[in-house]
Design a protein around this motif. Structure first.
Motif, PDB file in Angstrom:
ATOM      1  N   ARG A 129       9.701   6.814   6.675  1.00 41.46           N
ATOM      2  CA  ARG A 129       9.559   5.476   7.216  1.00 41.46           C
ATOM      3  C   ARG A 129       9.918   5.495   8.696  1.00 41.46           C
ATOM      4  NH1 ARG A 129      11.393   0.990   5.462  1.00 41.46           N
ATOM      5  NH2 ARG A 129      11.373   1.515   3.266  1.00 41.46           N
ATOM      6  N   VAL A 130       9.564   4.427   9.382  1.00 36.40           N
ATOM      7  CA  VAL A 130       9.869   4.262  10.802  1.00 36.40           C
ATOM      8  C   VAL A 130      10.757   3.045  10.963  1.00 36.40           C
ATOM      9  CG1 VAL A 130       8.920   3.755  13.092  1.00 36.40           C
ATOM     10  CG2 VAL A 130       7.721   5.336  11.568  1.00 36.40           C
ATOM     11  N   LYS A 149      23.472   6.984   2.069  1.00 34.83           N
ATOM     12  CA  LYS A 149      22.541   7.808   1.307  1.00 34.83           C
ATOM     13  C   LYS A 149      21.374   6.964   0.815  1.00 34.83           C
ATOM     14  CE  LYS A 149      26.042  11.112  -0.281  1.00 34.83           C
ATOM     15  NZ  LYS A 149      26.711  11.745  -1.454  1.00 34.83           N
ATOM     16  N   HIS A 150      20.188   7.331   1.274  1.00 30.62           N
ATOM     17  CA  HIS A 150      18.992   6.624   0.808  1.00 30.62           C
ATOM     18  C   HIS A 150      17.858   7.597   0.517  1.00 30.62           C
ATOM     19  CE1 HIS A 150      18.065   7.312   4.995  1.00 30.62           C
ATOM     20  NE2 HIS A 150      18.999   6.470   5.377  1.00 30.62           N
ATOM     21  N   ASN A 151      18.122   8.889   0.698  1.00 29.35           N
ATOM     22  CA  ASN A 151      17.147   9.941   0.359  1.00 29.35           C
ATOM     23  C   ASN A 151      15.811   9.762   1.064  1.00 29.35           C
ATOM     24  OD1 ASN A 151      18.977  11.173  -1.510  1.00 29.35           O
ATOM     25  ND2 ASN A 151      18.429   9.594  -3.029  1.00 29.35           N
ATOM     26  N   GLN A 152      15.867   9.254   2.283  1.00 32.30           N
ATOM     27  CA  GLN A 152      14.653   9.108   3.072  1.00 32.30           C
ATOM     28  C   GLN A 152      14.868   9.682   4.461  1.00 32.30           C
ATOM     29  OE1 GLN A 152      13.401   5.021   3.200  1.00 32.30           O
ATOM     30  NE2 GLN A 152      12.544   5.079   1.145  1.00 32.30           N
ATOM     31  N   LYS A 153      13.802  10.251   5.016  1.00 34.18           N
ATOM     32  CA  LYS A 153      13.811  10.680   6.411  1.00 34.18           C
ATOM     33  C   LYS A 153      13.236   9.541   7.237  1.00 34.18           C
ATOM     34  CE  LYS A 153      14.241  14.260   8.162  1.00 34.18           C
ATOM     35  NZ  LYS A 153      15.320  14.817   9.008  1.00 34.18           N
ATOM     36  N   ILE A 154      13.987   9.151   8.263  1.00 33.36           N
ATOM     37  CA  ILE A 154      13.594   8.000   9.059  1.00 33.36           C
ATOM     38  C   ILE A 154      13.330   8.431  10.500  1.00 33.36           C
ATOM     39  CG2 ILE A 154      14.256   5.699   9.858  1.00 33.36           C
ATOM     40  CD1 ILE A 154      16.133   5.483   7.505  1.00 33.36           C
ATOM     41  N   ASN A 208       0.858  -1.179   0.000  1.00 27.83           N
ATOM     42  CA  ASN A 208       0.000   0.000   0.000  1.00 27.83           C
ATOM     43  C   ASN A 208       0.897   1.233   0.000  1.00 27.83           C
ATOM     44  OD1 ASN A 208      -1.758   2.132   0.502  1.00 27.83           O
ATOM     45  ND2 ASN A 208      -3.073   0.902   1.840  1.00 27.83           N
ATOM     46  N   PRO A 209       0.996   1.931  -1.147  1.00 25.09           N
ATOM     47  CA  PRO A 209       1.912   3.076  -1.241  1.00 25.09           C
ATOM     48  C   PRO A 209       1.501   4.251  -0.368  1.00 25.09           C
ATOM     49  CG  PRO A 209       0.527   2.940  -3.190  1.00 25.09           C
ATOM     50  CD  PRO A 209       0.266   1.692  -2.400  1.00 25.09           C
ATOM     51  N   ASN A 210       0.270   4.237   0.142  1.00 30.30           N
ATOM     52  CA  ASN A 210      -0.203   5.347   0.963  1.00 30.30           C
ATOM     53  C   ASN A 210       0.141   5.180   2.442  1.00 30.30           C
ATOM     54  OD1 ASN A 210      -1.452   6.663  -1.263  1.00 30.30           O
ATOM     55  ND2 ASN A 210      -3.161   5.208  -1.114  1.00 30.30           N
ATOM     56  N   LYS A 211       0.679   4.040   2.799  1.00 33.64           N
ATOM     57  CA  LYS A 211       1.027   3.789   4.190  1.00 33.64           C
ATOM     58  C   LYS A 211       2.529   3.990   4.423  1.00 33.64           C
ATOM     59  CE  LYS A 211      -2.734   0.623   5.420  1.00 33.64           C
ATOM     60  NZ  LYS A 211      -3.072  -0.674   6.064  1.00 33.64           N
ATOM     61  N   ILE A 212       2.874   4.336   5.652  1.00 29.11           N
ATOM     62  CA  ILE A 212       4.269   4.556   6.024  1.00 29.11           C
ATOM     63  C   ILE A 212       4.898   3.209   6.383  1.00 29.11           C
ATOM     64  CG2 ILE A 212       5.820   5.686   7.657  1.00 29.11           C
ATOM     65  CD1 ILE A 212       3.594   7.800   8.046  1.00 29.11           C
ATOM     66  N   SER A 238      22.691  12.762  13.343  1.00 29.03           N
ATOM     67  CA  SER A 238      21.967  12.801  12.078  1.00 29.03           C
ATOM     68  C   SER A 238      20.784  13.731  12.214  1.00 29.03           C
ATOM     69  CB  SER A 238      21.480  11.394  11.691  1.00 29.03           C
ATOM     70  OG  SER A 238      20.453  10.965  12.567  1.00 29.03           O
ATOM     71  N   ASP A 239      20.109  13.946  11.103  1.00 24.08           N
ATOM     72  CA  ASP A 239      18.927  14.806  11.114  1.00 24.08           C
ATOM     73  C   ASP A 239      17.654  14.015  11.362  1.00 24.08           C
ATOM     74  OD1 ASP A 239      20.496  17.030  10.534  1.00 24.08           O
ATOM     75  OD2 ASP A 239      20.372  16.677   8.366  1.00 24.08           O
ATOM     76  N   GLU A 240      17.808  12.729  11.657  1.00 29.71           N
ATOM     77  CA  GLU A 240      16.629  11.894  11.837  1.00 29.71           C
ATOM     78  C   GLU A 240      15.939  12.193  13.170  1.00 29.71           C
ATOM     79  OE1 GLU A 240      16.108  10.444   9.190  1.00 29.71           O
ATOM     80  OE2 GLU A 240      18.045  10.123   8.288  1.00 29.71           O
ATOM     81  N   GLU A 241      14.675  11.844  13.247  1.00 26.53           N
ATOM     82  CA  GLU A 241      13.905  11.960  14.477  1.00 26.53           C
ATOM     83  C   GLU A 241      14.157  10.690  15.288  1.00 26.53           C
ATOM     84  OE1 GLU A 241      11.330  14.316  16.793  1.00 26.53           O
ATOM     85  OE2 GLU A 241      12.126  14.741  14.807  1.00 26.53           O
ATOM     86  N   ILE A 242      14.868  10.824  16.426  1.00 25.17           N
ATOM     87  CA  ILE A 242      15.234   9.663  17.225  1.00 25.17           C
ATOM     88  C   ILE A 242      14.547   9.759  18.583  1.00 25.17           C
ATOM     89  CG2 ILE A 242      17.136   8.395  18.297  1.00 25.17           C
ATOM     90  CD1 ILE A 242      18.945   9.403  16.072  1.00 25.17           C
TER      91      ILE A 242
END
Length: 346
Positions: free
Chosen positions: A98-99, A33-38, A5-9, A58-62
């Motif tokens: 993604r999570v 490098k994966h061009n995603q915010k995790i 489902n492309p609409n789900k995370i 990193s700039d990720e939300e941890i």
């Protein structure tokens, strides 16, 4: 075939027994490098959060979850954190594609995955991409023999990373692989040292199949879970803002490993050492122990040592006294100053 489902995370659940290399893999994911915010959720069994401090800048939300296992005592916290992330995203405060959930080494991954099916909001918003299990090839045979969690982590995996292959012989690796195949013949197997695997093999692979999980655990979608940890296993944690003496720390760890190594399932810490301007990171499991200089202490950062031990039949008072003996003693006029009273982390 797994439906996407492309609409789900997408959610990746990263599991593996204590010391397998989960944080190493997490850092690899965050630095490539994966061009995603995790959005990263880190769960630790002990009351002191060491792994969160070992995650690279990193700039990720941890987000951190301590003092309990994500699959049982703090599972409600996971739901609250995920709901908070969604609210913050809708408010435009955070953004993520993604999570990634790093579980404690004592977690059963099944109820973690179950969370995304039993909560209506989470089920509508998130989709489990895969369960990745990291295996410590050096010690996993012993863990499989004595710890149900290690078996559950392998049985429920979509991808199994056989890590630390350099620490065992080819013959032992083949024997281990045979045992793992018997436990989970359908999981994809990857091999590496320091979790040097390709990200394309673990992210966005859509291998979580609910029908297969129901074959492994027919009660997977039932809203109950009774996961009891071995009552001999406990965690002991310390925090100290006075500097430690490196020589005394080394002596303590050498003696502790010799006397208690087999019962030390995992031990790790960030140390504030007298005369050293860098943090010292130490990690170990059983008889394997390593320490290395980390980044420099920041100018406005509180210098503090934080340690956690997870193991069998730990003597809290004895460990406390041994740690106290490592605190650097100040000398005034050639005389040694008595150490202030030790304060345990609370």
């Amino acid at each position: 075939m797994v439906m996407i489902n492309p609409n789900k995370i997408p959610v990746t659940i990263l599991t593996g027994y204590l010391g397998a290399g989960k944080t190493t893999l997490l850092n690899r994911i965050l630095t490539e490098k994966h061009n995603q915010k995790i959005a990263v959720i880190v769960n630790e069994y002990g009351e002191v959060g060491i792994d969160n401090q070992l995650v690279v800048n990193s700039d990720e939300e941890i987000l951190e979850m301590n003092n309990g296992c994500i699959c049982c005592t703090v599972r409600g916290d996971l739901i609250r954190i995920l709901r908070t992330l969604l609210f913050s995203m809708k408010e435009g405060k955070v953004k993520f594609d993604r999570v990634l959930i790093e579980t404690t080494g004592l977690a059963d991954p099944a109820p973690v995955a179950q969370t995304f099916f039993m909560d209506e909001l989470l089920s509508e918003t998130f989709e489990v991409d895969s369960i990745i299990t990291v295996v410590d090839c050096k010690h996993v045979t012993k863990h499989l023999d004595y710890h149900d969690e290690a078996q559950e982590q392998i049985a429920f995996a979509d991808v199994i990373i056989l890590n630390k292959t350099d620490l065992i012989s080819e013959e032992n690796l083949q024997e281990l692989e045979g045992r793992i195949i018997q436990m989970n013949p359908t999981a994809k197997r990857l091999y590496g040292q320091n979790c040097n695997v390709e990200l394309k093999d673990i992210l966005g692979i859509h291998t979580f199949d609910i029908n297969h999980k129901l074959e492994v655990d027919p009660h997977f979608l039932e809203d109950h879970h009774h996961h009891e940890h071995d009552d001999k296993v406990s965690s002991v944690a310390f925090r100290e803002n006075r500097p430690l003496n490196l020589e005394k720390v080394n002596q303590w760890m050498s003696q502790l490993i010799q006397e208690k190594g087999e019962d030390l399932l995992r031990y790790k810490g960030i140390l504030y050492i007298e005369g050293i301007e860098n943090r010292l990171v130490f990690q170990g499991l059983h008889m394997l122990f390593s320490g290395r200089p980390d980044r420099k202490w920041k100018e406005n950062e509180t210098k503090v040592s934080e340690l956690v031990f997870i193991g069998k039949d730990l003597n809290k008072k004895e460990l406390e006294q041994q740690f106290k003996n490592c605190i650097e003693i100040e000398e005034i006029g050639g005389l040694k100053k008595r150490k202030p009273k030790f304060k345990e982390f609370d």
